[in-house]
Design a protein around this motif. Sequence first.
Motif, PDB file in Angstrom:
ATOM      1  N   THR A 537      76.976 107.871  -1.030  1.00  0.00           N
ATOM      2  CA  THR A 537      77.703 108.259   0.181  1.00  0.00           C
ATOM      3  C   THR A 537      76.755 108.894   1.187  1.00  0.00           C
ATOM      4  O   THR A 537      75.769 109.531   0.810  1.00  0.00           O
ATOM      5  CB  THR A 537      78.842 109.258  -0.122  1.00  0.00           C
ATOM      6  N   ALA A 538      77.093 108.721   2.476  1.00  0.00           N
ATOM      7  CA  ALA A 538      76.269 109.294   3.544  1.00  0.00           C
ATOM      8  C   ALA A 538      76.245 110.816   3.440  1.00  0.00           C
ATOM      9  O   ALA A 538      75.218 111.456   3.680  1.00  0.00           O
ATOM     10  CB  ALA A 538      76.823 108.858   4.897  1.00  0.00           C
ATOM     11  N   GLN A 539      77.385 111.416   3.059  1.00  0.00           N
ATOM     12  CA  GLN A 539      77.472 112.884   2.941  1.00  0.00           C
ATOM     13  C   GLN A 539      76.478 113.404   1.906  1.00  0.00           C
ATOM     14  O   GLN A 539      75.785 114.389   2.151  1.00  0.00           O
ATOM     15  CB  GLN A 539      78.903 113.311   2.530  1.00  0.00           C
ATOM     16  N   LYS A 540      76.400 112.700   0.765  1.00  0.00           N
ATOM     17  CA  LYS A 540      75.474 113.153  -0.285  1.00  0.00           C
ATOM     18  C   LYS A 540      74.025 112.997   0.166  1.00  0.00           C
ATOM     19  O   LYS A 540      73.195 113.859  -0.090  1.00  0.00           O
ATOM     20  CB  LYS A 540      75.698 112.333  -1.552  1.00  0.00           C
ATOM     21  N   ALA A 541      73.736 111.855   0.841  1.00  0.00           N
ATOM     22  CA  ALA A 541      72.370 111.599   1.295  1.00  0.00           C
ATOM     23  C   ALA A 541      71.915 112.706   2.244  1.00  0.00           C
ATOM     24  O   ALA A 541      70.833 113.280   2.075  1.00  0.00           O
ATOM     25  CB  ALA A 541      72.300 110.241   1.994  1.00  0.00           C
ATOM     26  N   VAL A 542      72.775 113.046   3.217  1.00  0.00           N
ATOM     27  CA  VAL A 542      72.391 114.058   4.217  1.00  0.00           C
ATOM     28  C   VAL A 542      72.298 115.437   3.584  1.00  0.00           C
ATOM     29  O   VAL A 542      71.375 116.203   3.868  1.00  0.00           O
ATOM     30  CB  VAL A 542      73.377 114.047   5.415  1.00  0.00           C
ATOM     31  N   SER A 543      73.237 115.770   2.684  1.00  0.00           N
ATOM     32  CA  SER A 543      73.206 117.123   2.093  1.00  0.00           C
ATOM     33  C   SER A 543      71.946 117.315   1.246  1.00  0.00           C
ATOM     34  O   SER A 543      71.348 118.379   1.245  1.00  0.00           O
ATOM     35  CB  SER A 543      74.473 117.406   1.288  1.00  0.00           C
ATOM     36  N   ARG A 544      71.504 116.249   0.521  1.00  0.00           N
ATOM     37  CA  ARG A 544      70.286 116.375  -0.290  1.00  0.00           C
ATOM     38  C   ARG A 544      69.038 116.473   0.595  1.00  0.00           C
ATOM     39  O   ARG A 544      68.089 117.173   0.264  1.00  0.00           O
ATOM     40  CB  ARG A 544      70.154 115.191  -1.244  1.00  0.00           C
ATOM     41  N   MET A 545      69.065 115.750   1.734  1.00  0.00           N
ATOM     42  CA  MET A 545      67.914 115.777   2.638  1.00  0.00           C
ATOM     43  C   MET A 545      67.842 117.085   3.429  1.00  0.00           C
ATOM     44  O   MET A 545      66.760 117.546   3.775  1.00  0.00           O
ATOM     45  CB  MET A 545      67.993 114.601   3.616  1.00  0.00           C
ATOM     46  N   GLN A 546      69.011 117.653   3.718  1.00  0.00           N
ATOM     47  CA  GLN A 546      69.064 118.842   4.580  1.00  0.00           C
ATOM     48  C   GLN A 546      68.244 119.998   4.008  1.00  0.00           C
ATOM     49  O   GLN A 546      67.465 120.632   4.718  1.00  0.00           O
ATOM     50  CB  GLN A 546      70.526 119.272   4.753  1.00  0.00           C
ATOM     51  N   GLY A 547      68.403 120.257   2.715  1.00  0.00           N
ATOM     52  CA  GLY A 547      67.665 121.349   2.068  1.00  0.00           C
ATOM     53  C   GLY A 547      66.162 121.129   2.154  1.00  0.00           C
ATOM     54  O   GLY A 547      65.391 122.056   2.428  1.00  0.00           O
ATOM     55  N   GLU A 548      65.739 119.848   1.966  1.00  0.00           N
ATOM     56  CA  GLU A 548      64.309 119.526   2.020  1.00  0.00           C
ATOM     57  C   GLU A 548      63.774 119.692   3.435  1.00  0.00           C
ATOM     58  O   GLU A 548      62.670 120.185   3.653  1.00  0.00           O
ATOM     59  CB  GLU A 548      64.115 118.087   1.527  1.00  0.00           C
ATOM     60  N   LEU A 549      64.584 119.283   4.422  1.00  0.00           N
ATOM     61  CA  LEU A 549      64.170 119.427   5.834  1.00  0.00           C
ATOM     62  C   LEU A 549      63.977 120.895   6.208  1.00  0.00           C
ATOM     63  O   LEU A 549      63.049 121.245   6.936  1.00  0.00           O
ATOM     64  CB  LEU A 549      65.217 118.788   6.758  1.00  0.00           C
ATOM     65  N   GLN A 550      64.883 121.756   5.707  1.00  0.00           N
ATOM     66  CA  GLN A 550      64.759 123.197   5.996  1.00  0.00           C
ATOM     67  C   GLN A 550      63.471 123.744   5.407  1.00  0.00           C
ATOM     68  O   GLN A 550      62.774 124.542   6.033  1.00  0.00           O
ATOM     69  CB  GLN A 550      65.977 123.945   5.439  1.00  0.00           C
ATOM     70  N   ARG A 551      63.131 123.274   4.187  1.00  0.00           N
ATOM     71  CA  ARG A 551      61.898 123.754   3.556  1.00  0.00           C
ATOM     72  C   ARG A 551      60.676 123.295   4.349  1.00  0.00           C
ATOM     73  O   ARG A 551      59.745 124.061   4.597  1.00  0.00           O
ATOM     74  CB  ARG A 551      61.829 123.212   2.112  1.00  0.00           C
ATOM     75  N   ILE A 552      60.692 122.018   4.795  1.00  0.00           N
ATOM     76  CA  ILE A 552      59.572 121.480   5.584  1.00  0.00           C
ATOM     77  C   ILE A 552      59.446 122.227   6.914  1.00  0.00           C
ATOM     78  O   ILE A 552      58.349 122.553   7.359  1.00  0.00           O
ATOM     79  CB  ILE A 552      59.757 119.950   5.810  1.00  0.00           C
ATOM     80  N   ALA A 553      60.605 122.508   7.553  1.00  0.00           N
ATOM     81  CA  ALA A 553      60.595 123.214   8.848  1.00  0.00           C
ATOM     82  C   ALA A 553      59.962 124.596   8.701  1.00  0.00           C
ATOM     83  O   ALA A 553      59.175 125.028   9.548  1.00  0.00           O
ATOM     84  CB  ALA A 553      62.021 123.328   9.383  1.00  0.00           C
ATOM     85  N   LYS A 554      60.305 125.299   7.613  1.00  0.00           N
ATOM     86  CA  LYS A 554      59.723 126.636   7.370  1.00  0.00           C
ATOM     87  C   LYS A 554      58.206 126.528   7.223  1.00  0.00           C
ATOM     88  O   LYS A 554      57.459 127.337   7.745  1.00  0.00           O
ATOM     89  CB  LYS A 554      60.318 127.243   6.082  1.00  0.00           C
ATOM     90  N   HIS A 555      57.776 125.491   6.484  1.00  0.00           N
ATOM     91  CA  HIS A 555      56.344 125.285   6.251  1.00  0.00           C
ATOM     92  C   HIS A 555      55.617 125.023   7.576  1.00  0.00           C
ATOM     93  O   HIS A 555      54.563 125.591   7.856  1.00  0.00           O
ATOM     94  CB  HIS A 555      56.165 124.102   5.295  1.00  0.00           C
ATOM     95  N   HIS A 556      56.228 124.158   8.435  1.00  0.00           N
ATOM     96  CA  HIS A 556      55.630 123.844   9.735  1.00  0.00           C
ATOM     97  C   HIS A 556      55.560 125.079  10.628  1.00  0.00           C
ATOM     98  O   HIS A 556      54.588 125.286  11.352  1.00  0.00           O
ATOM     99  CB  HIS A 556      56.432 122.735  10.435  1.00  0.00           C
ATOM    100  N   GLN A 557      56.632 125.883  10.573  1.00  0.00           N
ATOM    101  CA  GLN A 557      56.681 127.117  11.370  1.00  0.00           C
ATOM    102  C   GLN A 557      55.541 128.057  10.967  1.00  0.00           C
ATOM    103  O   GLN A 557      54.871 128.639  11.817  1.00  0.00           O
ATOM    104  CB  GLN A 557      58.049 127.802  11.161  1.00  0.00           C
ATOM    105  N   ALA A 558      55.327 128.153   9.645  1.00  0.00           N
ATOM    106  CA  ALA A 558      54.257 129.031   9.146  1.00  0.00           C
ATOM    107  C   ALA A 558      52.890 128.518   9.615  1.00  0.00           C
ATOM    108  O   ALA A 558      52.025 129.293  10.039  1.00  0.00           O
ATOM    109  CB  ALA A 558      54.296 129.084   7.625  1.00  0.00           C
ATOM    110  N   GLU A 559      52.712 127.180   9.579  1.00  0.00           N
ATOM    111  CA  GLU A 559      51.442 126.598  10.033  1.00  0.00           C
ATOM    112  C   GLU A 559      51.222 126.845  11.525  1.00  0.00           C
ATOM    113  O   GLU A 559      50.114 127.151  11.971  1.00  0.00           O
ATOM    114  CB  GLU A 559      51.437 125.082   9.760  1.00  0.00           C
TER     115      GLU A 559
END
Length: 747
Positions: A537-559
């Motif tokens: 389902t699209a809902q599951k795909a986005v919810s699983r990706m959302q957490g990873e995107l937040q982690r990547i965004a934090k990493h980019h912010q730190a860089e």
Amino acid sequence: MTIQEQFEQLENTVRSYNPAADFAQIRAAFEFAERSHAGQKRKSGEPYIIHPLAVAQIVAEELKLDSESIEAALLHDVIEDTPATHEEVSRLFSPTIADLVEGVSKLTRIQYATKEDEQMENLRKMLIAMSKDIRVILIKIADRLHNMRTMEYQSPAKQKQKSLETMEIYAPISHRLGMQRIKWELEDLSLKYLDPVGYEEIVSNLDARKQEYDAFMARTQAQIDERLDQLGISHIVYGRIKHPYSIYRKMFSQNKSLNEIFDLFAFRVIVDTVGDCYNVLGVVHDLYKPILGRFKDYIGTPKPNGYQSLHTTVMGNDGIPFEVQIRTREMHEIAEYGVAAHWKYKQNGQGAGTEGRYEWVRRLLENQEGADAEDYIHSLKVDMFSDEVFVFTPNGDVQNLPAGATPIDFAYAIHSAVGNRMVGAKVNGRIVTFDHVLKNGDIVEILTSKNAKGPGRDWMKIAKSSEARSKIRQWFKKEKKEENIANGRAAFEAELKHCGIPMRDITAADTLPVLLKKVSYGSLDEMYAAIGYGGFTAQKAVSRMQGELQRIAKHHQAEKLAAEAAEAQKEEAAKSASSKTAAAAKPAGPKHVKSEQGIIVEGLDNCLVKFSKCCTPVPGDEIVGFITRGYGVSVHRADCPNASPEKRAAPETAGRWIKVSWGTDTNESYPTTLEVVCKDRQGLLLDISAALSTTNTFVLGINSRSTEDQFAIFRLEVRMRDSQQLSSLMNRLHQISGVLKVTRPAG
């Protein structure tokens, strides 16, 4: 009763139905299990060996299985919970017993994305094991039954979790295997913990009316007995009251009172022949008035699990309705013990596993290919637990389908080609809609056309059986790949928009591979296709990706912050150089030592400083500096393994260690990490959160994990002013009940 006495009781039980059993091997299995589990305790405080003994007793007493099953029941936890291995069990006993034990053992702890995924993998493993040797699941059910009987020693959270799992998985499997007695007990024990108030209400109501109910059953039993004796029909008759969970389901799902339940009482009449079954039916209908529409002939059309019986509901002379079940002795054995009845007279496992090769087990496995976890578990409940409807083809062949089935389910049950070419359906000669609900005895004709467009997308919602849903999914997967990708992409993009995530964040070259790994697909088109045909389902795909995107965004912010800091350093260095030139002409005054992020580096000014992540120092810690290549000075705690005296004395890095100290102009706070080891219990995270709140701690993140031996490990990322504030927080965490150790990770 001592452990030895319990084992002797087990031997006597086995001897009563299988005197030729291998008692020497059974004793060897018991002694091996006792040695392996030595020192282990159950939650009740009893020696652990009590549990395997009790499971073996259930396998013997309730299911009457062969020697190998008794040995495997005694050994069922040794591979999982002790140093014993599959090879050792295979060598000491037999490869078959080792395989049974391994089949019964739970999956090794794997971190699954969701609880459903974990449950699905456990189920798949059990079903695969069942298709090889049915005894695996029989021992597993006995294991769960004993665990449910001793559930009072577990925490309330564990009681609810295990009871729900029992109700959703183990009771349906027992039902599908025809083991009614065990199914009822599993349901009642689960209800006791899932709705203690409802359970208690039913039990107390039954207790209050026990005298009245017993008198009614005795009168009715005597009437049936007397009439059958007059006719010379050899029989056994006895009555029972419906079990609490069965009453609960009717009371709460149909909003009925105890008095409104038709089959609160049931009588069983067991006779010698099939002919006698129908004779007794006539006698019962002559004695009491039958209730229309309440007769079922499971002798003519047996249930898929082999159950055979005549069921009729009649109105008693007291105006009380009750059910009568009529069957032969052999049918009764199968009704009570199901598949286990096939093993009753087997000795030493001859022919082991032949009964286990059930077509329905393989079908359950095949039908779930491409399904996601929630759909898998839902389908399993429908296939295993629903009542069946029996319908006929125009040629008179019987098809059994889950209750609520539609012509779509019927078409795919005949053949996938019939379903894919279906354009209409007739039930009892009349055209019906695709969502028409089939009833027992319906004659169903499927209308097909070579020019049919294939199944519609709404068929997945209409179909009730997992077989039909699986075949529809396969058709869409194969025939409509481009359309699936387009539909999947549209659904996915709509869900992204709903969550406020731009598509460019997903397709960025550095993030896409990480996100695809998170959803377990090789490319975006593969994922779109799965969403399009209903496998994901699209809902599951986005919810699983959302957490990873937040982690990547934090990493980019730190860089980004680090890059800005480095740029600021360069500008500051340039200004400093020009001010030094200007100051050269001025008379020398007292030297002012400037700190960077609160750190003074001996002999260097305006040096880029970073704090090492391995030991996260804060003001007040003894520190030491290391000159990195291109990143300035990395600051370590003096007690960090990466800055040990040996490391500092190593010839290759000796010249790069430098003296650093804390200045007077330190930052407001510094990030650091704590590790908290606790005895796992309910409410632990709440207490840790309260401690962080009362000490006004700024929290960057909390990670937690549980271990198999009931410990919990929390990793806290916090911001601290200095070592004094950190020490205060550590003392506060130490005061929490169950906390064993609070440390600062290093190295």
